[in-house]
Scaffold this motif. Structure first.
Motif, PDB file in Angstrom:
ATOM      1  N   SER A 104       0.827  -1.209   0.000  1.00  0.00           N
ATOM      2  CA  SER A 104       0.000   0.000   0.000  1.00  0.00           C
ATOM      3  C   SER A 104       0.866   1.266   0.000  1.00  0.00           C
ATOM      4  N   LEU A 105       1.984   1.230   0.730  1.00  0.00           N
ATOM      5  CA  LEU A 105       2.858   2.419   0.748  1.00  0.00           C
ATOM      6  C   LEU A 105       3.468   2.657  -0.638  1.00  0.00           C
ATOM      7  N   LEU A 106       3.942   1.574  -1.271  1.00  0.00           N
ATOM      8  CA  LEU A 106       4.615   1.745  -2.567  1.00  0.00           C
ATOM      9  C   LEU A 106       3.617   2.064  -3.683  1.00  0.00           C
ATOM     10  N   THR A 107       2.489   1.364  -3.690  1.00  0.00           N
ATOM     11  CA  THR A 107       1.492   1.638  -4.736  1.00  0.00           C
ATOM     12  C   THR A 107       0.863   3.009  -4.512  1.00  0.00           C
ATOM     13  N   GLY A 108       0.613   3.317  -3.248  1.00  0.00           N
ATOM     14  CA  GLY A 108       0.012   4.611  -2.928  1.00  0.00           C
ATOM     15  C   GLY A 108       0.889   5.759  -3.392  1.00  0.00           C
ATOM     16  N   ILE A 109       2.190   5.596  -3.231  1.00  0.00           N
ATOM     17  CA  ILE A 109       3.084   6.684  -3.640  1.00  0.00           C
ATOM     18  C   ILE A 109       3.094   6.817  -5.171  1.00  0.00           C
ATOM     19  N   GLY A 110       2.897   5.695  -5.862  1.00  0.00           N
ATOM     20  CA  GLY A 110       2.790   5.740  -7.328  1.00  0.00           C
ATOM     21  C   GLY A 110       1.600   6.580  -7.758  1.00  0.00           C
ATOM     22  N   TRP A 111       0.441   6.321  -7.133  1.00  0.00           N
ATOM     23  CA  TRP A 111      -0.759   7.094  -7.468  1.00  0.00           C
ATOM     24  C   TRP A 111      -0.586   8.557  -7.049  1.00  0.00           C
ATOM     25  N   THR A 112       0.136   8.772  -5.941  1.00  0.00           N
ATOM     26  CA  THR A 112       0.364  10.159  -5.499  1.00  0.00           C
ATOM     27  C   THR A 112       1.212  10.893  -6.539  1.00  0.00           C
ATOM     28  N   PHE A 113       2.249  10.225  -7.033  1.00  0.00           N
ATOM     29  CA  PHE A 113       3.080  10.835  -8.083  1.00  0.00           C
ATOM     30  C   PHE A 113       2.220  11.246  -9.280  1.00  0.00           C
ATOM     31  N   LEU A 114       1.325  10.315  -9.687  1.00  0.00           N
ATOM     32  CA  LEU A 114       0.485  10.603 -10.857  1.00  0.00           C
ATOM     33  C   LEU A 114      -0.466  11.768 -10.588  1.00  0.00           C
ATOM     34  N   THR A 115      -0.934  11.857  -9.348  1.00  0.00           N
ATOM     35  CA  THR A 115      -1.888  12.923  -9.009  1.00  0.00           C
ATOM     36  C   THR A 115      -1.207  14.289  -8.995  1.00  0.00           C
ATOM     37  N   VAL A 116       0.041  14.345  -8.506  1.00  0.00           N
ATOM     38  CA  VAL A 116       0.681  15.656  -8.317  1.00  0.00           C
ATOM     39  C   VAL A 116       1.757  15.946  -9.378  1.00  0.00           C
ATOM     40  N   SER A 141      -7.634 -11.798   0.092  1.00  0.00           N
ATOM     41  CA  SER A 141      -6.351 -11.078   0.197  1.00  0.00           C
ATOM     42  C   SER A 141      -6.316  -9.920  -0.792  1.00  0.00           C
ATOM     43  N   ASN A 142      -6.873 -10.153  -1.985  1.00  0.00           N
ATOM     44  CA  ASN A 142      -6.907  -9.115  -3.017  1.00  0.00           C
ATOM     45  C   ASN A 142      -7.702  -7.898  -2.538  1.00  0.00           C
ATOM     46  N   THR A 143      -8.817  -8.165  -1.864  1.00  0.00           N
ATOM     47  CA  THR A 143      -9.659  -7.075  -1.357  1.00  0.00           C
ATOM     48  C   THR A 143      -8.895  -6.249  -0.330  1.00  0.00           C
ATOM     49  N   ILE A 144      -8.220  -6.942   0.605  1.00  0.00           N
ATOM     50  CA  ILE A 144      -7.496  -6.188   1.639  1.00  0.00           C
ATOM     51  C   ILE A 144      -6.393  -5.351   1.001  1.00  0.00           C
ATOM     52  N   LEU A 145      -5.676  -5.931   0.048  1.00  0.00           N
ATOM     53  CA  LEU A 145      -4.610  -5.155  -0.607  1.00  0.00           C
ATOM     54  C   LEU A 145      -5.185  -3.924  -1.300  1.00  0.00           C
ATOM     55  N   ASN A 146      -6.291  -4.108  -2.017  1.00  0.00           N
ATOM     56  CA  ASN A 146      -6.894  -2.971  -2.738  1.00  0.00           C
ATOM     57  C   ASN A 146      -7.417  -1.903  -1.787  1.00  0.00           C
ATOM     58  N   VAL A 147      -8.094  -2.341  -0.717  1.00  0.00           N
ATOM     59  CA  VAL A 147      -8.686  -1.375   0.212  1.00  0.00           C
ATOM     60  C   VAL A 147      -7.585  -0.594   0.938  1.00  0.00           C
ATOM     61  N   VAL A 148      -6.583  -1.326   1.453  1.00  0.00           N
ATOM     62  CA  VAL A 148      -5.528  -0.641   2.209  1.00  0.00           C
ATOM     63  C   VAL A 148      -4.746   0.300   1.287  1.00  0.00           C
ATOM     64  N   SER A 149      -4.462  -0.130   0.062  1.00  0.00           N
ATOM     65  CA  SER A 149      -3.694   0.755  -0.827  1.00  0.00           C
ATOM     66  C   SER A 149      -4.521   1.977  -1.223  1.00  0.00           C
ATOM     67  N   ASN A 150      -5.849   1.798  -1.371  1.00  0.00           N
ATOM     68  CA  ASN A 150      -6.731   2.936  -1.654  1.00  0.00           C
ATOM     69  C   ASN A 150      -6.679   3.956  -0.516  1.00  0.00           C
ATOM     70  N   TYR A 189     -15.425   3.131  -1.477  1.00  0.00           N
ATOM     71  CA  TYR A 189     -14.837   1.900  -2.015  1.00  0.00           C
ATOM     72  C   TYR A 189     -14.655   0.869  -0.893  1.00  0.00           C
ATOM     73  N   CYS A 190     -14.360   1.329   0.333  1.00  0.00           N
ATOM     74  CA  CYS A 190     -14.077   0.401   1.442  1.00  0.00           C
ATOM     75  C   CYS A 190     -15.326  -0.385   1.859  1.00  0.00           C
ATOM     76  N   PRO A 191     -16.452   0.290   2.199  1.00  0.00           N
ATOM     77  CA  PRO A 191     -17.650  -0.519   2.478  1.00  0.00           C
ATOM     78  C   PRO A 191     -18.087  -1.324   1.260  1.00  0.00           C
ATOM     79  N   GLY A 192     -17.855  -0.772   0.067  1.00  0.00           N
ATOM     80  CA  GLY A 192     -18.183  -1.513  -1.162  1.00  0.00           C
ATOM     81  C   GLY A 192     -17.409  -2.819  -1.237  1.00  0.00           C
ATOM     82  N   SER A 193     -16.162  -2.785  -0.778  1.00  0.00           N
ATOM     83  CA  SER A 193     -15.325  -3.984  -0.809  1.00  0.00           C
ATOM     84  C   SER A 193     -15.846  -5.037   0.158  1.00  0.00           C
TER      85      SER A 193
END
Lengths: 341, 102
Positions: free
Chosen positions: A115-127, A234-243, B11-15
């Motif tokens: 989540s830290l590494l992917t999140g920073i990727g999205w942050t780079f794209l945003t800013v 596991s996929n859900t937790i990874l997606n939610v935490v990285s979001n 997205y979180c409750p959706g998940s």
């Protein structure tokens, strides 16, 4: 490879929409055009899912999947306890899976690192615009850097996919791509200086190439270390935490970009750059805490040798879902029987 | 709260809902519901963007984002499950034609 294609398809979709937006929309009143042409695409997808998709293929694709299916079938066919509905039981299993994931320290390290590494990727794209425009670069270059990042991201995924598939060395690859992300993150921040657009684009391409494979590798690694739990948990937790982490990182960096050094591009050493580096370094640090735990591969080896020897795996399944022991595994297909006997 | 932030938050409750749908009804139903909600989201967004009243348009787009954030996990979080359970993956011990012990 299938996971890679799915992940890349998602990135390519974002890239196509980003590229199409300025061509389709020239003024705010035309924004609805972007959505108009998506409607038939979603109707097609819905129709495809209706006619083509099944819950499962006719045969299990692997020994580990066969064991997993058997456990789930046993669990689904078990009689309901008094006063418990199917809906409530599904909720119980979901909660049991989530708790099991929460207790898996290895998986938690992976989730935090990812989540830290992917999140920073999205942050780079945003800013990207706020990083480059103070250095005298146009909004167009920021858009190109964005597209270069996404393109290199997809290339990185496809380059890594055969390596992942042939070696299945998820932990090593996770660490390699995390290190590459750290180095290229430094390059992107160092390249944010006036008058050298080539370096900027090369650095963004390198960052995209390094970060791309992290997603499919992490998804597969998570499935591997949390077997026999369902992959979507596991996929859900990874997606939610990285979001969530990505959202916090984007919100956190926004005020830092207004600091003098960032706003005037007078130095590459800025609070915003420090924030991004700390997040990336933390992600890398958590990757080092992950230990090798290839449960799915272990189950495949044991099941292929003798299904009654997979005590550890069955014990694990039983701990999570009482009464859901895999038992003997059916042959996957007639030509390649699974069982030694 | 602007629409994009609404998307991140919901997205979180959706998940969580998506996990339950997958557990109770399986992959096909999850995908169908996900795509259906996405269709609703796009239809609402198209309608909202054509509204003359700015406040009403904002509200409709916000609702559309919330609907989308409940729909997207239904297919996005199942990518790995679909791939792992449908695609035959390589295993030297189980599938190689010359595997030992056969």
């Amino acid at each position: 490879m299938a996971v890679t294609v799915s992940v890349v398809a998602r990135s390519l979709g974002v890239m196509v929409i980003s590229a199409a937006a300025p061509l389709v929309v020239s003024e705010p009143s035309q924004i609805s055009r972007l959505y108009d042409w998506q409607l038939p695409v979603w109707y097609l997808l819905f129709a495809a899912a209706l006619w083509v998709c099944a819950d499962r293929p006719p045969r299990p694709p692997s020994a580990s999947a066969a064991a997993q299916w058997r456990a789930r079938d046993a669990q689904a066919s078990a009689p309901l306890e008094l006063g418990v509905s199917h809906n409530y039981r599904a909720l119980q299993f979901m909660w049991a899976d989530t708790r099991a994931l929460g207790r898996n320290t290895n998986f938690m390290f992976l989730a935090v690192s990812f989540s830290l590494l992917t999140g920073i990727g999205w942050t780079f794209l945003t800013v990207v615009g706020q990083l480059l425009e103070p250095c005298g670069y146009s909004n167009l270059l920021a858009g190109i850097a964005n597209a270069v990042f996404m393109g290199a991201n997809a290339i990185g995924c496809f380059v890594a996919a055969p390596i992942v598939e042939s070696t299945r060395a998820y932990l090593t690859l996770q660490r390699v791509f995390s290190w590459m992300t750290m180095v290229t993150c430094l390059a992107v921040l160092g390249a944010a200086r006036p008058g050298d657009s080539t370096s900027v684009l090369v650095a963004w391409a390198a960052l995209g190439f390094s970060m791309g494979p992290l997603t499919p590798v992490s998804f597969e690694h998570a499935v591997e270390m949390t077997y026999p739990l369902p992959a979507n948990s596991s996929n859900t937790i990874l997606n939610v935490v990285s979001n969530l982490v990505g959202f916090i990182q984007t919100v956190g960096i926004t005020p830092l970009l207004t600091a003098t050094a960032s706003a005037t591009c007078s130095s590459v050493v800025t609070p915003a750059a420090g924030f991004m580096l700390i997040c990336t370094a933390l992600g890398l640090l958590f990757t080092q805490f992950i230990s090798k735990d290839y449960r799915r591969q272990g189950a495949e080896g044991v099941v292929a040798g003798d299904p009654w020897e997979c005590g550890e795996e069955r014990g694990y399944a039983a701990k999570i879902r009482p009464g859901a022991l895999p038992g003997p595994v059916p042959a996957v297909d007639a030509e390649t029987p699974l069982l030694k006997s | 709260m602007p629409p994009p932030q609404a998307y991140y938050v919901w997205y979180c409750p959706g998940s969580i809902l998506a996990l339950w749908v997958m557990e109770r009804h399986g992959l096909r139903t999850s995908l169908l519901w996900g795509y259906a909600l996405q269709l609703v989201m796009i239809t609402l967004t198209c309608a909202g963007l054509r509204m003359a009243d700015a406040h009403a348009a904002y509200a409709v787009v916000w609702v559309a984002q919330v609907v989308g954030s409940f729909g997207q996990p239904l297919y996005l979080n199942n990518v790995v499950r679909g791939s792992c359970s449908a695609i035959r993956h390589r295993s030297a011990l189980t599938f190689a034609p010359d595997a030992p012990g056969r």
